[in-house]
Design a protein around this motif. Structure first.
Motif, PDB file in Angstrom:
ATOM      1  N   ILE A  22      -4.070   4.100 -18.174  1.00  0.00           N
ATOM      2  CA  ILE A  22      -3.562   2.717 -18.249  1.00  0.00           C
ATOM      3  C   ILE A  22      -2.802   2.364 -16.977  1.00  0.00           C
ATOM      4  O   ILE A  22      -3.015   1.318 -16.359  1.00  0.00           O
ATOM      5  CB  ILE A  22      -2.660   2.533 -19.483  1.00  0.00           C
ATOM      6  CG1 ILE A  22      -3.490   2.563 -20.766  1.00  0.00           C
ATOM      7  CG2 ILE A  22      -1.884   1.219 -19.388  1.00  0.00           C
ATOM      8  CD1 ILE A  22      -2.670   2.552 -22.035  1.00  0.00           C
ATOM      9  N   VAL A  23      -1.923   3.258 -16.530  1.00  0.00           N
ATOM     10  CA  VAL A  23      -1.129   3.008 -15.329  1.00  0.00           C
ATOM     11  C   VAL A  23      -2.039   2.927 -14.109  1.00  0.00           C
ATOM     12  O   VAL A  23      -1.884   2.028 -13.271  1.00  0.00           O
ATOM     13  CB  VAL A  23      -0.057   4.101 -15.152  1.00  0.00           C
ATOM     14  CG1 VAL A  23       0.643   3.958 -13.819  1.00  0.00           C
ATOM     15  CG2 VAL A  23       0.957   4.027 -16.291  1.00  0.00           C
ATOM     16  N   ARG A  24      -3.008   3.807 -13.982  1.00  0.00           N
ATOM     17  CA  ARG A  24      -3.925   3.755 -12.839  1.00  0.00           C
ATOM     18  C   ARG A  24      -4.730   2.457 -12.808  1.00  0.00           C
ATOM     19  O   ARG A  24      -4.932   1.861 -11.756  1.00  0.00           O
ATOM     20  CB  ARG A  24      -4.845   4.971 -12.856  1.00  0.00           C
ATOM     21  CG  ARG A  24      -4.182   6.232 -12.368  1.00  0.00           C
ATOM     22  CD  ARG A  24      -5.149   7.372 -12.154  1.00  0.00           C
ATOM     23  NE  ARG A  24      -4.427   8.558 -11.727  1.00  0.00           N
ATOM     24  CZ  ARG A  24      -3.864   9.434 -12.555  1.00  0.00           C
ATOM     25  NH1 ARG A  24      -3.960   9.277 -13.861  1.00  0.00           N
ATOM     26  NH2 ARG A  24      -3.226  10.477 -12.088  1.00  0.00           N
TER      27      ARG A  24
ATOM     28  N   ASP B 116       0.833  -1.213   0.000  1.00  0.00           N
ATOM     29  CA  ASP B 116       0.000   0.000   0.000  1.00  0.00           C
ATOM     30  C   ASP B 116       0.866   1.261   0.000  1.00  0.00           C
ATOM     31  O   ASP B 116       0.592   2.209  -0.742  1.00  0.00           O
ATOM     32  CB  ASP B 116      -0.935   0.019   1.210  1.00  0.00           C
ATOM     33  CG  ASP B 116      -2.043  -1.018   1.113  1.00  0.00           C
ATOM     34  OD1 ASP B 116      -2.280  -1.544   0.002  1.00  0.00           O
ATOM     35  OD2 ASP B 116      -2.670  -1.306   2.153  1.00  0.00           O
ATOM     36  N   ASP B 117       1.911   1.272   0.840  1.00  0.00           N
ATOM     37  CA  ASP B 117       2.807   2.434   0.896  1.00  0.00           C
ATOM     38  C   ASP B 117       3.508   2.657  -0.438  1.00  0.00           C
ATOM     39  O   ASP B 117       3.597   3.793  -0.923  1.00  0.00           O
ATOM     40  CB  ASP B 117       3.852   2.265   2.004  1.00  0.00           C
ATOM     41  CG  ASP B 117       3.256   2.324   3.395  1.00  0.00           C
ATOM     42  OD1 ASP B 117       2.084   2.759   3.535  1.00  0.00           O
ATOM     43  OD2 ASP B 117       3.953   1.913   4.350  1.00  0.00           O
ATOM     44  N   LEU B 118       3.996   1.572  -1.037  1.00  0.00           N
ATOM     45  CA  LEU B 118       4.685   1.702  -2.320  1.00  0.00           C
ATOM     46  C   LEU B 118       3.730   2.139  -3.425  1.00  0.00           C
ATOM     47  O   LEU B 118       4.094   2.949  -4.290  1.00  0.00           O
ATOM     48  CB  LEU B 118       5.361   0.376  -2.696  1.00  0.00           C
ATOM     49  CG  LEU B 118       6.555  -0.010  -1.832  1.00  0.00           C
ATOM     50  CD1 LEU B 118       6.981  -1.440  -2.138  1.00  0.00           C
ATOM     51  CD2 LEU B 118       7.712   0.954  -2.032  1.00  0.00           C
ATOM     52  N   SER B 119       2.511   1.640  -3.396  1.00  0.00           N
ATOM     53  CA  SER B 119       1.503   2.054  -4.387  1.00  0.00           C
ATOM     54  C   SER B 119       1.184   3.536  -4.250  1.00  0.00           C
ATOM     55  O   SER B 119       1.049   4.246  -5.253  1.00  0.00           O
ATOM     56  CB  SER B 119       0.220   1.239  -4.222  1.00  0.00           C
ATOM     57  OG  SER B 119       0.441  -0.099  -4.541  1.00  0.00           O
ATOM     58  N   GLN B 120       1.086   4.004  -3.014  1.00  0.00           N
ATOM     59  CA  GLN B 120       0.812   5.416  -2.792  1.00  0.00           C
ATOM     60  C   GLN B 120       1.971   6.280  -3.295  1.00  0.00           C
ATOM     61  O   GLN B 120       1.752   7.302  -3.937  1.00  0.00           O
ATOM     62  CB  GLN B 120       0.560   5.678  -1.312  1.00  0.00           C
ATOM     63  CG  GLN B 120       0.150   7.093  -1.011  1.00  0.00           C
ATOM     64  CD  GLN B 120      -0.167   7.295   0.457  1.00  0.00           C
ATOM     65  OE1 GLN B 120       0.070   6.415   1.281  1.00  0.00           O
ATOM     66  NE2 GLN B 120      -0.710   8.443   0.789  1.00  0.00           N
ATOM     67  N   MET B 121       3.196   5.858  -3.002  1.00  0.00           N
ATOM     68  CA  MET B 121       4.358   6.613  -3.481  1.00  0.00           C
ATOM     69  C   MET B 121       4.395   6.646  -5.004  1.00  0.00           C
ATOM     70  O   MET B 121       4.658   7.687  -5.608  1.00  0.00           O
ATOM     71  CB  MET B 121       5.657   5.991  -2.947  1.00  0.00           C
ATOM     72  CG  MET B 121       5.885   6.254  -1.480  1.00  0.00           C
ATOM     73  SD  MET B 121       7.292   5.365  -0.740  1.00  0.00           S
ATOM     74  CE  MET B 121       8.518   5.339  -1.998  1.00  0.00           C
TER      75      MET B 121
ATOM     76  N   LEU C 127       3.512   9.419 -10.182  1.00  0.00           N
ATOM     77  CA  LEU C 127       2.829   9.453 -11.473  1.00  0.00           C
ATOM     78  C   LEU C 127       2.024  10.736 -11.630  1.00  0.00           C
ATOM     79  O   LEU C 127       1.938  11.296 -12.721  1.00  0.00           O
ATOM     80  CB  LEU C 127       1.919   8.239 -11.635  1.00  0.00           C
ATOM     81  CG  LEU C 127       2.618   6.909 -11.864  1.00  0.00           C
ATOM     82  CD1 LEU C 127       1.617   5.768 -11.810  1.00  0.00           C
ATOM     83  CD2 LEU C 127       3.361   6.910 -13.193  1.00  0.00           C
ATOM     84  N   ASP C 128       1.423  11.191 -10.522  1.00  0.00           N
ATOM     85  CA  ASP C 128       0.659  12.441 -10.569  1.00  0.00           C
ATOM     86  C   ASP C 128       1.559  13.621 -10.918  1.00  0.00           C
ATOM     87  O   ASP C 128       1.117  14.576 -11.554  1.00  0.00           O
ATOM     88  CB  ASP C 128      -0.042  12.704  -9.238  1.00  0.00           C
ATOM     89  CG  ASP C 128      -1.236  11.785  -9.030  1.00  0.00           C
ATOM     90  OD1 ASP C 128      -1.707  11.173 -10.014  1.00  0.00           O
ATOM     91  OD2 ASP C 128      -1.686  11.666  -7.869  1.00  0.00           O
TER      92      ASP C 128
END
Length: 89
Positions: free
Chosen positions: A82-84, A60-65, A70-71
């Motif tokens: 596509i990435v999201r 979860d932490d890595l996904s948030q980072m 990406l933002d």
């Protein structure tokens, strides 16, 4: 298993259960050193649950980072979508 109850062929034997617990024990870094020692099934299962929770939090932490990075990148709308979508899977 189905709701019809279990038959003797559906049940796991004590030997199979012990083998599965041993396999789980070898996957745990903190219990792996005790391969030759006997660790209770309860301790192994508790440690496995804790380990899975820690891994889930790490993901979860890595996904948030990654999402934050990406933002901040200049991706076209199609590329960002596509990435999201990949991240949500």
């Amino acid at each position: 298993m189905s709701g019809q109850g279990s038959t003797s062929s559906d049940r796991i034997t004590d030997e199979e259960l012990n083998a599965l617990i041993f396999k789980l024990q070898t996957l745990l870094p903190q219990l792996n050193h005790a391969r030759h020692g006997r660790v209770s099934a309860t301790k192994v299962l508790n440690e496995i649950c804790n380990y899975i929770r820690r891994l889930r939090n790490e993901v979860d932490d890595l996904s948030q980072m990654l999402s934050q990075r990406l933002d901040s990148m200049d991706l076209s709308g199609f590329d960002a979508e596509i990435v999201r979508n990949l991240l949500q899977q």
